[in-house]
Design a protein around this motif. Structure first.
Motif, PDB file in Angstrom:
ATOM      1  N   GLY A  98       0.818  -1.212   0.000  1.00 35.97           N
ATOM      2  CA  GLY A  98       0.000   0.000   0.000  1.00 35.97           C
ATOM      3  C   GLY A  98       0.846   1.254   0.000  1.00 35.97           C
ATOM      4  O   GLY A  98       0.590   2.196  -0.759  1.00 35.97           O
ATOM      5  N   VAL A  99       1.915   1.239   0.827  1.00 37.56           N
ATOM      6  CA  VAL A  99       2.775   2.428   0.911  1.00 37.56           C
ATOM      7  C   VAL A  99       3.445   2.701  -0.433  1.00 37.56           C
ATOM      8  O   VAL A  99       3.720   3.845  -0.798  1.00 37.56           O
ATOM      9  CB  VAL A  99       3.848   2.282   2.013  1.00 37.56           C
ATOM     10  N   VAL A 100       3.715   1.615  -1.186  1.00 38.90           N
ATOM     11  CA  VAL A 100       4.340   1.791  -2.499  1.00 38.90           C
ATOM     12  C   VAL A 100       3.368   2.485  -3.449  1.00 38.90           C
ATOM     13  O   VAL A 100       3.745   3.389  -4.198  1.00 38.90           O
ATOM     14  CB  VAL A 100       4.779   0.428  -3.071  1.00 38.90           C
ATOM     15  N   LEU A 101       2.098   2.051  -3.374  1.00 42.03           N
ATOM     16  CA  LEU A 101       1.086   2.681  -4.233  1.00 42.03           C
ATOM     17  C   LEU A 101       0.940   4.159  -3.903  1.00 42.03           C
ATOM     18  O   LEU A 101       0.797   4.999  -4.791  1.00 42.03           O
ATOM     19  CB  LEU A 101      -0.263   1.971  -4.068  1.00 42.03           C
ATOM     20  N   ASP A 102       1.012   4.479  -2.602  1.00 40.23           N
ATOM     21  CA  ASP A 102       0.915   5.883  -2.194  1.00 40.23           C
ATOM     22  C   ASP A 102       2.049   6.711  -2.782  1.00 40.23           C
ATOM     23  O   ASP A 102       1.900   7.907  -3.028  1.00 40.23           O
ATOM     24  CB  ASP A 102       0.956   5.997  -0.662  1.00 40.23           C
ATOM     25  N   ALA A 103       3.199   6.072  -2.970  1.00 31.16           N
ATOM     26  CA  ALA A 103       4.378   6.794  -3.443  1.00 31.16           C
ATOM     27  C   ALA A 103       4.440   6.833  -4.966  1.00 31.16           C
ATOM     28  O   ALA A 103       5.420   7.316  -5.531  1.00 31.16           O
ATOM     29  CB  ALA A 103       5.640   6.151  -2.888  1.00 31.16           C
ATOM     30  N   LEU A 104       3.413   6.316  -5.623  1.00 29.93           N
ATOM     31  CA  LEU A 104       3.457   6.162  -7.082  1.00 29.93           C
ATOM     32  C   LEU A 104       3.806   7.443  -7.848  1.00 29.93           C
ATOM     33  O   LEU A 104       4.653   7.396  -8.749  1.00 29.93           O
ATOM     34  CB  LEU A 104       2.132   5.582  -7.580  1.00 29.93           C
ATOM     35  N   PRO A 105       3.206   8.600  -7.486  1.00 30.10           N
ATOM     36  CA  PRO A 105       3.576   9.821  -8.238  1.00 30.10           C
ATOM     37  C   PRO A 105       5.066  10.124  -8.159  1.00 30.10           C
ATOM     38  O   PRO A 105       5.692  10.437  -9.178  1.00 30.10           O
ATOM     39  CB  PRO A 105       2.756  10.915  -7.531  1.00 30.10           C
ATOM     40  N   ASP A 106       5.656   9.986  -6.974  1.00 29.75           N
ATOM     41  CA  ASP A 106       7.084  10.227  -6.816  1.00 29.75           C
ATOM     42  C   ASP A 106       7.908   9.212  -7.600  1.00 29.75           C
ATOM     43  O   ASP A 106       8.923   9.549  -8.210  1.00 29.75           O
ATOM     44  CB  ASP A 106       7.479  10.168  -5.335  1.00 29.75           C
ATOM     45  N   LEU A 107       7.459   7.957  -7.574  1.00 29.54           N
ATOM     46  CA  LEU A 107       8.185   6.915  -8.296  1.00 29.54           C
ATOM     47  C   LEU A 107       8.158   7.193  -9.797  1.00 29.54           C
ATOM     48  O   LEU A 107       9.154   6.999 -10.493  1.00 29.54           O
ATOM     49  CB  LEU A 107       7.579   5.540  -8.001  1.00 29.54           C
ATOM     50  N   LEU A 108       7.015   7.654 -10.284  1.00 26.02           N
ATOM     51  CA  LEU A 108       6.919   7.945 -11.720  1.00 26.02           C
ATOM     52  C   LEU A 108       7.832   9.090 -12.115  1.00 26.02           C
ATOM     53  O   LEU A 108       8.520   9.028 -13.136  1.00 26.02           O
ATOM     54  CB  LEU A 108       5.465   8.269 -12.099  1.00 26.02           C
ATOM     55  N   SER A 109       7.865  10.139 -11.265  1.00 28.32           N
ATOM     56  CA  SER A 109       8.766  11.245 -11.619  1.00 28.32           C
ATOM     57  C   SER A 109      10.219  10.797 -11.498  1.00 28.32           C
ATOM     58  O   SER A 109      11.086  11.234 -12.265  1.00 28.32           O
ATOM     59  CB  SER A 109       8.480  12.467 -10.749  1.00 28.32           C
ATOM     60  N   GLY A 110      10.478   9.871 -10.556  1.00 33.90           N
ATOM     61  CA  GLY A 110      11.819   9.302 -10.450  1.00 33.90           C
ATOM     62  C   GLY A 110      12.199   8.548 -11.711  1.00 33.90           C
ATOM     63  O   GLY A 110      13.323   8.660 -12.214  1.00 33.90           O
ATOM     64  N   ALA A 111      11.242   7.774 -12.244  1.00 34.08           N
ATOM     65  CA  ALA A 111      11.497   7.027 -13.475  1.00 34.08           C
ATOM     66  C   ALA A 111      11.795   7.977 -14.626  1.00 34.08           C
ATOM     67  O   ALA A 111      12.673   7.705 -15.455  1.00 34.08           O
ATOM     68  CB  ALA A 111      10.295   6.149 -13.813  1.00 34.08           C
ATOM     69  N   ALA A 112      11.081   9.110 -14.649  1.00 31.87           N
ATOM     70  CA  ALA A 112      11.328  10.097 -15.705  1.00 31.87           C
ATOM     71  C   ALA A 112      12.746  10.643 -15.593  1.00 31.87           C
ATOM     72  O   ALA A 112      13.434  10.832 -16.605  1.00 31.87           O
ATOM     73  CB  ALA A 112      10.298  11.224 -15.617  1.00 31.87           C
ATOM     74  N   VAL A 113      13.203  10.881 -14.351  1.00 30.47           N
ATOM     75  CA  VAL A 113      14.578  11.365 -14.148  1.00 30.47           C
ATOM     76  C   VAL A 113      15.580  10.338 -14.654  1.00 30.47           C
ATOM     77  O   VAL A 113      16.516  10.664 -15.397  1.00 30.47           O
ATOM     78  CB  VAL A 113      14.827  11.677 -12.650  1.00 30.47           C
ATOM     79  N   SER A 114      15.380   9.059 -14.271  1.00 26.90           N
ATOM     80  CA  SER A 114      16.300   7.995 -14.697  1.00 26.90           C
ATOM     81  C   SER A 114      16.392   7.938 -16.217  1.00 26.90           C
ATOM     82  O   SER A 114      17.482   7.904 -16.788  1.00 26.90           O
ATOM     83  CB  SER A 114      15.827   6.637 -14.178  1.00 26.90           C
ATOM     84  N   LEU A 115      15.214   7.914 -16.857  1.00 24.85           N
ATOM     85  CA  LEU A 115      15.191   7.739 -18.312  1.00 24.85           C
ATOM     86  C   LEU A 115      15.781   8.952 -19.025  1.00 24.85           C
ATOM     87  O   LEU A 115      16.594   8.802 -19.948  1.00 24.85           O
ATOM     88  CB  LEU A 115      13.751   7.496 -18.776  1.00 24.85           C
ATOM     89  N   SER A 116      15.427  10.165 -18.571  1.00 26.25           N
ATOM     90  CA  SER A 116      15.921  11.342 -19.294  1.00 26.25           C
ATOM     91  C   SER A 116      17.427  11.503 -19.106  1.00 26.25           C
ATOM     92  O   SER A 116      18.136  11.882 -20.047  1.00 26.25           O
ATOM     93  CB  SER A 116      15.167  12.600 -18.854  1.00 26.25           C
TER      94      SER A 116
ATOM     95  N   LEU B 177      14.673   6.933  -9.709  1.00 27.24           N
ATOM     96  CA  LEU B 177      13.925   5.781  -9.176  1.00 27.24           C
ATOM     97  C   LEU B 177      14.542   5.262  -7.874  1.00 27.24           C
ATOM     98  O   LEU B 177      13.854   5.115  -6.865  1.00 27.24           O
ATOM     99  CB  LEU B 177      13.928   4.657 -10.215  1.00 27.24           C
ATOM    100  N   SER B 178      15.863   5.010  -7.900  1.00 30.99           N
ATOM    101  CA  SER B 178      16.520   4.483  -6.698  1.00 30.99           C
ATOM    102  C   SER B 178      16.514   5.506  -5.570  1.00 30.99           C
ATOM    103  O   SER B 178      16.340   5.152  -4.398  1.00 30.99           O
ATOM    104  CB  SER B 178      17.962   4.087  -7.006  1.00 30.99           C
ATOM    105  N   GLY B 179      16.692   6.767  -5.917  1.00 29.91           N
ATOM    106  CA  GLY B 179      16.687   7.819  -4.913  1.00 29.91           C
ATOM    107  C   GLY B 179      15.346   7.902  -4.205  1.00 29.91           C
ATOM    108  O   GLY B 179      15.281   8.022  -2.979  1.00 29.91           O
ATOM    109  N   VAL B 180      14.267   7.826  -4.977  1.00 31.36           N
ATOM    110  CA  VAL B 180      12.922   7.856  -4.401  1.00 31.36           C
ATOM    111  C   VAL B 180      12.739   6.665  -3.473  1.00 31.36           C
ATOM    112  O   VAL B 180      12.266   6.800  -2.333  1.00 31.36           O
ATOM    113  CB  VAL B 180      11.856   7.845  -5.523  1.00 31.36           C
ATOM    114  N   ALA B 181      13.169   5.468  -3.956  1.00 31.02           N
ATOM    115  CA  ALA B 181      13.015   4.263  -3.135  1.00 31.02           C
ATOM    116  C   ALA B 181      13.795   4.398  -1.832  1.00 31.02           C
ATOM    117  O   ALA B 181      13.301   4.030  -0.764  1.00 31.02           O
ATOM    118  CB  ALA B 181      13.486   3.033  -3.909  1.00 31.02           C
ATOM    119  N   MET B 182      15.019   4.948  -1.913  1.00 28.46           N
ATOM    120  CA  MET B 182      15.824   5.100  -0.696  1.00 28.46           C
ATOM    121  C   MET B 182      15.175   6.075   0.281  1.00 28.46           C
ATOM    122  O   MET B 182      15.193   5.871   1.492  1.00 28.46           O
ATOM    123  CB  MET B 182      17.219   5.599  -1.059  1.00 28.46           C
ATOM    124  N   ASP B 183      14.613   7.143  -0.271  1.00 33.81           N
ATOM    125  CA  ASP B 183      13.953   8.150   0.546  1.00 33.81           C
ATOM    126  C   ASP B 183      12.774   7.529   1.298  1.00 33.81           C
ATOM    127  O   ASP B 183      12.651   7.653   2.523  1.00 33.81           O
ATOM    128  CB  ASP B 183      13.483   9.290  -0.364  1.00 33.81           C
TER     129      ASP B 183
END
Lengths: 219, 220
Positions: free
Chosen positions: A8-26, A173-179
């Protein structure tokens, strides 16, 4: 014992994870583009006979390939910081991975250059092309085609390497997960989620590169 | 006492970095050996007669290659803890590096086996060799020559990849360096020294590798 998985906590963090993925990819895309632009002249210099160009090119390639990528990121972030050049984490990661990519790609291109018949370059020169034009229009189009798969692999590699930026505070992505791991203590859940996200990103790159392949997907 | 509060680099710091380098070497040796064994196993399974086995191995290798090592290390470390059987940072790092490097070794092993000409292998069998003899006396000697340079490259990769295991607290070379930098606030000489340590570890390996490569070529 008995551990309850809480996604559940992962789902709550979804917006941050998505922006993290955008950072990784770009970051991966940007450092790949810069890496390729740097790698082409590096490969030519490293394969050539001109020692003044060859020595620094070889040094760049050896340094990029023989030190850990994490050390390169530290060198940009802390090392340049020590001489008064400060930059945000994303800039340090971008520079470090571009440097790293240039080294690896130059070695890939050098292998590709060896596979091109030297007479083609001579023929282009005798037709009146400048050396730069000969490389641009005759040699490198073939090198790109022949090394396409290795370049795609390097692309995925560099995307995976951006994860090291998390150690200097990059919010990828990893930064968000660590946070979130520090806030929720759900290390396993978050890292499992981003593992899946990284696989999706890698597949996306693979798919994109197949799409961009000169001569179409089946060439 | 003086040492503890001084902000300059002390002899003890060099010792700490040397010890970190030793921990890097230890993990490289453990993971290198295990990754080679795993790679041979997976490489052989990749050529299995059964499509299911091939598909399973290919999927595993693909997944391992698409996840950053940082994430794999953290997942293995926390995964064992979640299961109620926590393991040391050294064990978790070694497992992660073994899986990561093993998946690449599998590809090298497969390519090496495929590089042995098929007529040669059939000739071995037609001379009355068993499948095992064919692998031991024909495929292995020729395949090793083919695989050696790529294999060595993967082993050198492990030396560098140990730096990632620092995230779960394994105080290898780069982590030790980082710790000293936190105190002295003087990153340039220390990072340069760390790079020198990596070079000192990697260079003899690639020298030895080059020597073996040449002598293998001479004999063939």
């Amino acid at each position: 014992m008995g551990y309850t998985f809480q996604f559940g906590v992962v789902l709550d963090a979804l917006p941050d994870l998505l922006s993290g993925a955008a950072v990784s990819l770009s970051l991966a895309v940007a450092s790949m583009v810069v890496g390729m632009l740097l790698a082409a002249p590096l490969a030519v210099a490293a394969a050539g006979r001109n020692l003044a160009a060859k020595a620094p090119a070889r040094a760049w390639i050896e340094l990029a390939r023989n030190t850990p990528c994490l050390a390169q990121i530290y060198a940009m972030y802390y090392g340049l910081g020590a001489v008064g050049i400060f930059m945000p984490a994303w800039a340090a990661v971008f520079l470090a991975i571009s440097f790293n990519n240039a080294g690896y790609l130059a070695e890939i291109f050098r292998g590709g250059l060896n596979g091109i018949n030297a007479n083609q370059f001579k023929a282009s020169r005798s037709l009146g092309l400048t050396p730069a034009m000969a490389y641009r229009y005759v040699v490198f189009p073939q090198v790109f085609r022949n090394t396409y798969n290795s370049v795609s692999n390097q692309f995925i590699w560099s995307m995976l390497n951006t994860s090291l930026g998390a150690l200097i505070g990059l919010y990828d992505l990893s930064g968000v997960a660590m946070d979130y791991q520090m806030r929720t203590f759900k290390t396993f859940e978050f890292f499992l989620a981003i593992a899946v996200a990284y696989i999706v990103l890698a597949k996306l790159i693979m798919f994109g590169m197949r799409f961009l392949k000169p001569g179409g997907a089946n060439a | 006492m003086n040492d503890m509060f001084s902000t300059g680099i002390t002899p003890r710091d060099y010792w700490m970095m040397a010890y970190g380098a030793w921990k890097t070497i230890q993990m490289t040796l453990a993971a290198g050996l295990l990754a080679t064994l795993l790679g041979i196993l997976l490489g052989l399974l990749k050529m299995s007669r059964f499509a299911v086995v091939r598909l399973a191995v290919d999927t595993l290798v693909d997944v391992l290659r698409c996840i950053p090592l940082l994430v794999q290390v953290t997942l293995i470390f926390s995964g064992f803890a979640v299961l109620g059987a926590p393991i040391s940072a050294f064990t978790a790092g070694t497992i992660a590096l073994t899986l990561f490097a093993g998946s690449y070794t599998a590809e090298v092993v497969r390519d090496a086996i495929l590089a042995v000409p098929a007529p040669l292998r059939r000739a071995a069998r037609s001379l009355g060799m068993t499948a095992r003899q064919e692998y031991a006396y024909v495929v292995l000697p020729l395949g090793v020559r083919q695989a050696f340079p790529s294999w060595l490259g993967l082993m050198l990769g492990i030396v560098k990849d140990t730096s990632v295991v620092a995230v779960i607290g394994y105080a290898e070379l780069l982590k030790a360096t980082q710790t000293i930098i936190t105190r002295t606030q003087d990153p340039l000489p220390l990072l340069t020294l760390a790079a020198c340590f990596y070079f000192v570890i990697c260079f003899p390996l690639s020298m030895v590798g080059g020597y073996f490569e040449r002598s293998l070529k001479k004999r063939s």
